[in-house]
Scaffold this active site. Structure first.
Site, PDB file in Angstrom:
ATOM      1  N   ARG A  96       9.546   2.576  11.148  1.00  0.00           N
ATOM      2  CA  ARG A  96      10.563   2.130  10.185  1.00  0.00           C
ATOM      3  C   ARG A  96      11.875   1.762  10.884  1.00  0.00           C
ATOM      4  O   ARG A  96      12.538   2.593  11.475  1.00  0.00           O
ATOM      5  CB  ARG A  96      10.773   3.190   9.097  1.00  0.00           C
ATOM      6  CG  ARG A  96      11.167   4.548   9.599  1.00  0.00           C
ATOM      7  CD  ARG A  96      11.060   5.608   8.498  1.00  0.00           C
ATOM      8  NE  ARG A  96       9.659   5.940   8.222  1.00  0.00           N
ATOM      9  CZ  ARG A  96       9.249   7.089   7.685  1.00  0.00           C
ATOM     10  NH1 ARG A  96      10.104   8.004   7.334  1.00  0.00           N
ATOM     11  NH2 ARG A  96       7.962   7.321   7.474  1.00  0.00           N
TER      12      ARG A  96
ATOM     13  N   ASP B 271       0.801  -1.232   0.000  1.00  0.00           N
ATOM     14  CA  ASP B 271       0.000   0.000   0.000  1.00  0.00           C
ATOM     15  C   ASP B 271       0.834   1.283   0.000  1.00  0.00           C
ATOM     16  O   ASP B 271       0.337   2.346  -0.326  1.00  0.00           O
ATOM     17  CB  ASP B 271      -0.935   0.011   1.222  1.00  0.00           C
ATOM     18  CG  ASP B 271      -0.196  -0.242   2.534  1.00  0.00           C
ATOM     19  OD1 ASP B 271       1.042  -0.339   2.521  1.00  0.00           O
ATOM     20  OD2 ASP B 271      -0.852  -0.362   3.591  1.00  0.00           O
ATOM     21  N   HIS B 272       2.115   1.192   0.352  1.00  0.00           N
ATOM     22  CA  HIS B 272       2.935   2.405   0.480  1.00  0.00           C
ATOM     23  C   HIS B 272       3.641   2.784  -0.821  1.00  0.00           C
ATOM     24  O   HIS B 272       3.487   3.891  -1.321  1.00  0.00           O
ATOM     25  CB  HIS B 272       4.002   2.206   1.563  1.00  0.00           C
ATOM     26  CG  HIS B 272       3.510   2.361   2.964  1.00  0.00           C
ATOM     27  ND1 HIS B 272       2.572   1.536   3.523  1.00  0.00           N
ATOM     28  CD2 HIS B 272       3.853   3.253   3.935  1.00  0.00           C
ATOM     29  CE1 HIS B 272       2.354   1.921   4.783  1.00  0.00           C
ATOM     30  NE2 HIS B 272       3.119   2.961   5.053  1.00  0.00           N
TER      31      HIS B 272
ATOM     32  N   ASP C 183       4.086  -1.378  11.272  1.00  0.00           N
ATOM     33  CA  ASP C 183       3.653  -0.030  10.939  1.00  0.00           C
ATOM     34  C   ASP C 183       3.074   0.577  12.203  1.00  0.00           C
ATOM     35  O   ASP C 183       2.310  -0.086  12.919  1.00  0.00           O
ATOM     36  CB  ASP C 183       2.597  -0.064   9.833  1.00  0.00           C
ATOM     37  CG  ASP C 183       2.345   1.330   9.302  1.00  0.00           C
ATOM     38  OD1 ASP C 183       2.871   1.664   8.230  1.00  0.00           O
ATOM     39  OD2 ASP C 183       1.640   2.107   9.977  1.00  0.00           O
TER      40      ASP C 183
ATOM     41  N   ARG D 138      -0.224  12.622  10.355  1.00  0.00           N
ATOM     42  CA  ARG D 138       1.110  13.179  10.626  1.00  0.00           C
ATOM     43  C   ARG D 138       1.367  14.389   9.743  1.00  0.00           C
ATOM     44  O   ARG D 138       1.077  14.341   8.545  1.00  0.00           O
ATOM     45  CB  ARG D 138       2.203  12.128  10.341  1.00  0.00           C
ATOM     46  CG  ARG D 138       2.170  11.047  11.346  1.00  0.00           C
ATOM     47  CD  ARG D 138       3.356  10.106  11.275  1.00  0.00           C
ATOM     48  NE  ARG D 138       3.256   9.264  12.449  1.00  0.00           N
ATOM     49  CZ  ARG D 138       3.578   7.984  12.506  1.00  0.00           C
ATOM     50  NH1 ARG D 138       4.085   7.390  11.446  1.00  0.00           N
ATOM     51  NH2 ARG D 138       3.430   7.309  13.610  1.00  0.00           N
TER      52      ARG D 138
ATOM     53  N   SER E 151       6.958   6.998  12.866  1.00  0.00           N
ATOM     54  CA  SER E 151       6.971   5.750  12.107  1.00  0.00           C
ATOM     55  C   SER E 151       7.768   4.642  12.797  1.00  0.00           C
ATOM     56  O   SER E 151       8.748   4.902  13.494  1.00  0.00           O
ATOM     57  CB  SER E 151       7.585   6.026  10.741  1.00  0.00           C
ATOM     58  OG  SER E 151       8.100   4.839  10.177  1.00  0.00           O
TER      59      SER E 151
END
Ligand code: MIC
Ligand code: SF4
Length: 645
Positions: free
Chosen positions: A541, A65-66, A120, A380, A539
């Site tokens: 990440r 989706d990203h 996520d 965000r 995030s």
């Protein structure tokens, strides 16, 4: 100790060891996992590195989706790897176009009372359906897929009692913005927010999910709603009535902290640039000209949100001084709007329809013009996240966004002079799972040239000759550390992605952070990053740990480090330390040397760590650091990270 709460009930039912004492690590069994493509490639490479033939969870789903832009082959290479590894390892696969992981997981897979971890930070969306849903780094998700329990600090439970109901044009988004104005983005590490009270029954599951989704911005472990009659109806409308279980707090449940929100008093709000907790009433911004409106993201792109927007746009026209873009959260939402004609109302008003996915929320297109205001329904607004330097992004509800889209300026939607379209939750959603691919458990894994390997750290040396490679201030987000946007396609290529670590702090004509850190690494010393309060927000990440590790960083020293980032640092063998005396932060400067002796011996649960600071003028002083590392964390760090262990 939060007795009788929904949180306590789920933890008890999944308890896998540890102390039930606030702040102490507790291990819980994980029922479900989710990954998305931007963090997923690393997660599955790590799963492969662990030699796990088949995942051991009840359900694991891999979403794309990203990274959907496909400028160059990298993203599609990632998709093919993800599809093939999911098939081989027993993971369901949701391809690009099917929707945003959180929205889709809520619609099709979420089950009240279950535990979910996702690579996520907005995984807490599942809290809207009564799941204990937690964001984590990819490696922790890989470990959960391998059947290992997940550790969280035993939570402090913040009870939020909701009363009354929202007034017309006031939205779930305004509830979470109210929460952000109360709790802010700092200082909530280790807490879980649990909503209860008579107001809960007035909120639909997607509204609850908006609140738990953006609860990530509070810096809490997660947020959760009870599972009640509203949850049952939602699951039945999704054709999943069998997944329902009721789950509510006991009437005499004890919370560690209590907040009361009278929903009837909630007003339209905005998070102003550039932090989700910089909250102001729309009424105060009224008249400010806007250049762009975007509606979408995992926070606000449910069927109800977009149907409400369509009803307002019908037979009206988007203001010509701005552009309105809409990205539906899932294919279910888009298909339903297409089937009932609402999509035509949206298009007819002049909106731009974007692909179903994260899109502009993660800087994939739609960067605003210089010196213009962008109004978004996202979660965000960190500086630069839109892809435009010096951007001014405001976060609002879909109600406020559509009002702005019509008038061209900040407008309190209650002043629009339009009747509020009350959109009931559908009796039956349009169910079409034909894009979800079920795994066969075998098959070749497709690994094109752009798919790298997760780099492996070396064991922590006893003596660390540290050099401060950067000193940054408060609230440094993982977006500051590892920018997304145009660099997102480098997620599977650590050497290339490492070149843009801390890119926003690079100055023209001077060596970049990456160059400085690599020079320190190549001289045989170790990089030290110095941060202030709330370092590593945002995030999940893990690249914000992996890439600095690749550049030779061994220590992050700050006043406070956020939960997911701290766990990622540990997983990749970087030592997260906290200044025992905050005044030392003021003394330490870039290029200073920080020497740790007998470090392996010094690292013990609850014990401070001593280091010697050597300034450029040769002066020295002792600096003492605290840490929150458990015995397990220390073992991981000593080994040089989880993959080594
Ligand atoms: C985000 O909203 O910042 C992201 C992009 O979804 C991240 C994950 C990532 O960086 O890939 C998140 O929220 O964890
Ligand atoms: Fe995607 Fe934005 Fe949600 Fe992150 S916050 S998952 S980028 S929509």
């Amino acid at each position: 100790m939060a007795r009788g709460t929904v949180v306590q009930k789920i933890i008890d039912a999944h308890y896998a060891g540890g102390e039930r004492k606030v702040g102490k690590p507790v291990a819980i069994r994980i029922d479900q996992t989710l990954t998305q493509d931007a963090t997923g490639t690393m997660a599955y490479l790590e799963l492969e590195a662990m030699n796990i033939p088949q995942v051991k969870t009840e359900l694991s789903v891999s979403y794309v989706d990203h990274n959907m832009m496909q400028n160059g082959p990298e993203n599609r290479n990632d998709h093919l790897y993800l599809q093939s590894v999911a098939n081989a390892k027993g993971v369901r696969f949701s391809p690009p176009g099917n929707g945003i992981c959180h929205q889709l997981h809520l619609e099709r897979f979420g089950v009240p009372g279950k535990t979910l971890i996702g690579s996520d930070s907005h995984t807490p969306t599942g809290g809207g359906i009564g799941m204990l849903a937690i964001g984590a780094g990819g490696l922790d998700v890989a470990l959960a897929m391998a059947g290992k329990p997940f550790r969280i600090p035993f939570p402090k439970v913040i009870g939020v009692r909701l009363t009354n109901r929202l007034a017309p044009w006031c939205a779930a988004k305004d509830v979470i913005l109210t929460m952000l104005s109360i709790l802010t983005t700092k200082g909530n590490v280790g807490s879980i927010v649990e909503y209860f009270g008579p107001g809960v029954a007035t909120l639909s599951v997607p509204q609850r999910a908006t609140i738990t989704n953006m609860g990530a911005e509070l810096g809490v472990t997660t947020s959760i709603f009870p599972s009640d009659d509203v949850t049952r109806k939602f699951l039945e409308a999704q054709g999943r009535g069998v997944d329902f279980t009721p789950l509510t707090a006991e009437p005499d449940a004890e919370y560690d902290q209590l907040i009361e929100i009278d929903l009837a008093q909630v007003v339209p709000l905005a998070a102003c640039p550039s932090s989700p907790d910089n909250v102001k009433p729309i009424a105060e911004l009224s008249g400010l000209k806007v250049g762009q409106v975007i509606i979408g993201s995992c926070t606000n792109s449910s069927y109800r949100d977009l149907a409400m927007v369509a009803a307002v746009l019908k037979n009206r026209k988007v203001n010509p001084n701005l552009t309105l873009a809409i990205a539906p959260g899932s294919r279910q939402v888009l298909e339903m709007l297409a089937a009932n004609g609402m999509l035509a109302d949206i298009i007819g008003a002049g909106a731009r329809i974007l692909e179903t996915g994260c899109g502009p929320c993660i800087g994939q297109g739609q960067s605003p013009a210089d010196d213009t205001i962008s109004v978004r329904t996202f979660n965000r607004n960190f500086a630069g996240r839109t892809g435009t330097r010096g951007d001014q992004a405001y976060l609002v509800s879909p109600e406020t966004a559509v009002a702005v889209a019509l008038t061209g300026e900040f407008t309190d939607p209650r002043r629009l002079g339009i009747d509020y379209p009350e959109i009931a939750e559908p009796e039956k959603f349009l169910i079409n799972d034909n894009m979800i691919q079920l795994p066969t458990g075998k098959g070749e894994i497709i690994r094109k040239r752009t798919i790298g390997q997760p780099p492996i750290n070396t064991a922590l040396p006893d003596k660390v000759d540290g050099v401060v490679v950067i000193k940054v201030g408060d609230k440094i987000t993982t977006d500051h550390i590892m920018p997304a946007g145009v660099h997102l396609k480098l997620r599977s290529n650590i050497p290339a992605y490492s070149k843009v670590v801390f890119e926003c702090f690079n100055e023209p004509g001077k060596p970049s952070f990456a160059e400085r850190a690599a020079a320190v690494r190549d001289s045989g010393k170790s990089g030290v990053i110095v941060g202030r309060d709330s370092y590593g927000q945002g995030s999940s990440r893990e690249h914000a740990a992996i890439c600095p590790m690749y550049l030779g960083v061994k220590v992050v020293a700050a006043l406070a480090i956020e939960r997911i980032h701290s766990a990622n640092l540990v997983n990749f063998g970087i030592l997260p330390l906290m200044f025992a005396d905050p005044a030392d932060y003021d003394v330490i400067e870039e290029k200073d040397e920080l020497l740790f002796e007998k470090l392996r011996e010094q690292l013990a649960v609850g014990e401070p760590v001593h280091a010697t600071l050597r300034k450029a003028d040769g002066t020295r002083r002792e600096i003492i650091f605290n840490h929150r590392l458990s015995a397990e964390d220390i073992r991981i760090i000593l080994a040089g990270g989880m993959l080594n262990l």
